[in-house]
Design a protein around this motif. Structure first.
Motif, mmCIF file in Angstrom:
data_model
loop_
_atom_site.group_PDB
_atom_site.id
_atom_site.type_symbol
_atom_site.label_atom_id
_atom_site.label_comp_id
_atom_site.label_asym_id
_atom_site.label_seq_id
_atom_site.Cartn_x
_atom_site.Cartn_y
_atom_site.Cartn_z
ATOM 1 N N TYR A 181 45.042 60.658 30.603
ATOM 2 C CA TYR A 181 45.262 59.255 30.259
ATOM 3 C C TYR A 181 44.463 58.800 29.030
ATOM 4 O O TYR A 181 44.882 57.895 28.322
ATOM 5 C CB TYR A 181 44.893 58.354 31.438
ATOM 6 C CG TYR A 181 45.649 58.668 32.698
ATOM 7 C CD1 TYR A 181 47.018 58.368 32.791
ATOM 8 C CD2 TYR A 181 45.016 59.256 33.777
ATOM 9 C CE1 TYR A 181 47.723 58.666 33.958
ATOM 10 C CE2 TYR A 181 45.711 59.552 34.946
ATOM 11 C CZ TYR A 181 47.073 59.254 35.026
ATOM 12 O OH TYR A 181 47.767 59.543 36.174
ATOM 13 N N GLU A 182 43.308 59.405 28.798
ATOM 14 C CA GLU A 182 42.468 58.897 27.720
ATOM 15 C C GLU A 182 41.513 59.964 27.200
ATOM 16 O O GLU A 182 41.342 61.025 27.812
ATOM 17 C CB GLU A 182 41.650 57.697 28.199
ATOM 18 C CG GLU A 182 40.677 58.053 29.323
ATOM 19 C CD GLU A 182 39.809 56.881 29.725
ATOM 20 O OE1 GLU A 182 39.791 55.872 28.994
ATOM 21 O OE2 GLU A 182 39.138 56.984 30.759
ATOM 22 N N GLU A 183 40.896 59.637 26.080
ATOM 23 C CA GLU A 183 39.824 60.451 25.500
ATOM 24 C C GLU A 183 38.737 59.482 25.035
ATOM 25 O O GLU A 183 38.979 58.649 24.165
ATOM 26 C CB GLU A 183 40.328 61.282 24.333
ATOM 27 C CG GLU A 183 39.222 62.106 23.674
ATOM 28 C CD GLU A 183 39.748 63.014 22.579
ATOM 29 O OE1 GLU A 183 40.808 63.621 22.800
ATOM 30 O OE2 GLU A 183 39.101 63.092 21.523
ATOM 31 N N ARG A 184 37.566 59.564 25.651
ATOM 32 C CA ARG A 184 36.490 58.637 25.338
ATOM 33 C C ARG A 184 35.245 59.382 24.882
ATOM 34 O O ARG A 184 34.877 60.414 25.454
ATOM 35 C CB ARG A 184 36.125 57.801 26.565
ATOM 36 C CG ARG A 184 37.109 56.672 26.868
ATOM 37 C CD ARG A 184 36.540 55.781 27.951
ATOM 38 N NE ARG A 184 36.349 56.510 29.211
ATOM 39 C CZ ARG A 184 35.482 56.151 30.150
ATOM 40 N NH1 ARG A 184 34.694 55.108 29.960
ATOM 41 N NH2 ARG A 184 35.399 56.836 31.277
ATOM 42 N N LYS A 185 34.597 58.856 23.841
ATOM 43 C CA LYS A 185 33.345 59.427 23.380
ATOM 44 C C LYS A 185 32.194 58.635 23.980
ATOM 45 O O LYS A 185 32.113 57.421 23.818
ATOM 46 C CB LYS A 185 33.258 59.389 21.851
ATOM 47 C CG LYS A 185 32.034 60.123 21.306
ATOM 48 C CD LYS A 185 32.093 60.223 19.788
ATOM 49 C CE LYS A 185 30.909 61.002 19.265
ATOM 50 N NZ LYS A 185 30.960 61.142 17.790
ATOM 51 N N MET A 186 31.288 59.322 24.696
ATOM 52 C CA MET A 186 30.166 58.692 25.377
ATOM 53 C C MET A 186 28.866 59.029 24.643
ATOM 54 O O MET A 186 28.746 60.060 23.988
ATOM 55 C CB MET A 186 30.078 59.172 26.826
ATOM 56 C CG MET A 186 31.386 59.050 27.595
ATOM 57 S SD MET A 186 31.903 57.332 27.817
ATOM 58 C CE MET A 186 30.651 56.771 28.980
ATOM 59 N N GLU A 187 27.869 58.158 24.809
ATOM 60 C CA GLU A 187 26.587 58.333 24.130
ATOM 61 C C GLU A 187 25.459 57.937 25.061
ATOM 62 O O GLU A 187 25.518 56.897 25.718
ATOM 63 C CB GLU A 187 26.544 57.416 22.897
ATOM 64 C CG GLU A 187 26.062 58.119 21.648
ATOM 65 C CD GLU A 187 26.100 57.173 20.453
ATOM 66 O OE1 GLU A 187 26.794 57.489 19.489
ATOM 67 O OE2 GLU A 187 25.447 56.113 20.524
#
Length: 214
Positions: free
Chosen positions: A123-129
């Motif tokens: 469903y998605e691609e998220r960049k986390m930090e």
């Protein structure tokens, strides 16, 4: 001459007035040896007005003199000021002051690891930090360039580290607000605390081994 004699000093062109007792506060220091009554070490050169000339930085000598008077060091000094004060304290061999300076620098000198990762699903691609910080002293005597090289290798050869991840970016270091940012970019999950602790153990052991072999 009395223990409580008033002493006039000219430090780098700035006049200071104190007592012999204050200058003798740390018996093993250069100042104590210069102004102790029975010391074989002669005081600094005397000027025409009767003051003793010392060719050092007056800004930091004022801090040193206040420390000798009060046994306290201001909490308002910046990292740069503490480093410059350390140079002066080393020159005068003020061991108690050096110990306090080193403690304060330990709180201010930080390696901050910023780690980035990507969460992917259908469903998605998220960049986390996220961030994780340790004091510089945590790595003991390991030089920064060794830490950088080790993490750089680790990103290219992921099997060196625990945790299922694949590197997706390069590793680099930037300085911001006196903090070292070591960027770790990867995909998948990573326990960064264990990741850094593992690297630290390996590096500290390696540096100790090399020092013993010298």
């Amino acid at each position: 001459m009395s223990f409580n004699n008033v002493i006039e000093l000219n430090v780098g062109g700035t006049r200071f007035v104190t007592t012999r007792q204050t200058l003798l506060k740390e018996p093993q220091s250069v100042l104590a040896k210069m102004f102790e009554i029975d010391s074989p070490l002669q005081p600094a050169a005397m000027l025409k007005d009767g003051s003793y000339f010392i060719d050092r930085d007056p800004k930091f000598f004022e801090i040193i003199l206040n420390f000798l008077r009060n046994d306290k060091l201001s909490d308002d000094l910046s990292k740069t000021e503490l480093k410059n004060l350390k140079i002066e304290a080393s020159y005068f061999m003020l061991e108690n002051l050096l110990g306090i300076i080193n403690e304060k620098l330990d709180y201010l000198e930080v390696y901050r690891f910023r780690y980035c990762y990507v969460i992917k699903n259908k469903y998605e691609e998220r960049k986390m930090e996220h961030y994780y910080s340790v004091r510089k002293s945590y790595f003991e005597d390991v030089p920064l360039y060794v830490i950088i090289n080790y993490f750089s290798r680790g990103l290219r050869v992921s099997k060196n580290y625990p945790g299922p991840f694949q590197p997706i970016g390069t590793h680099f270091v930037i300085s911001h607000d006196d903090i070292i940012n070591i960027i770790i970019e990867h995909s998948g999950s990573l326990n960064v605390k264990e990741f850094i602790e593992g690297a630290r153990d390996v590096l500290v052991a390696e540096v100790k081994r090399r020092n013993q072999c010298r």
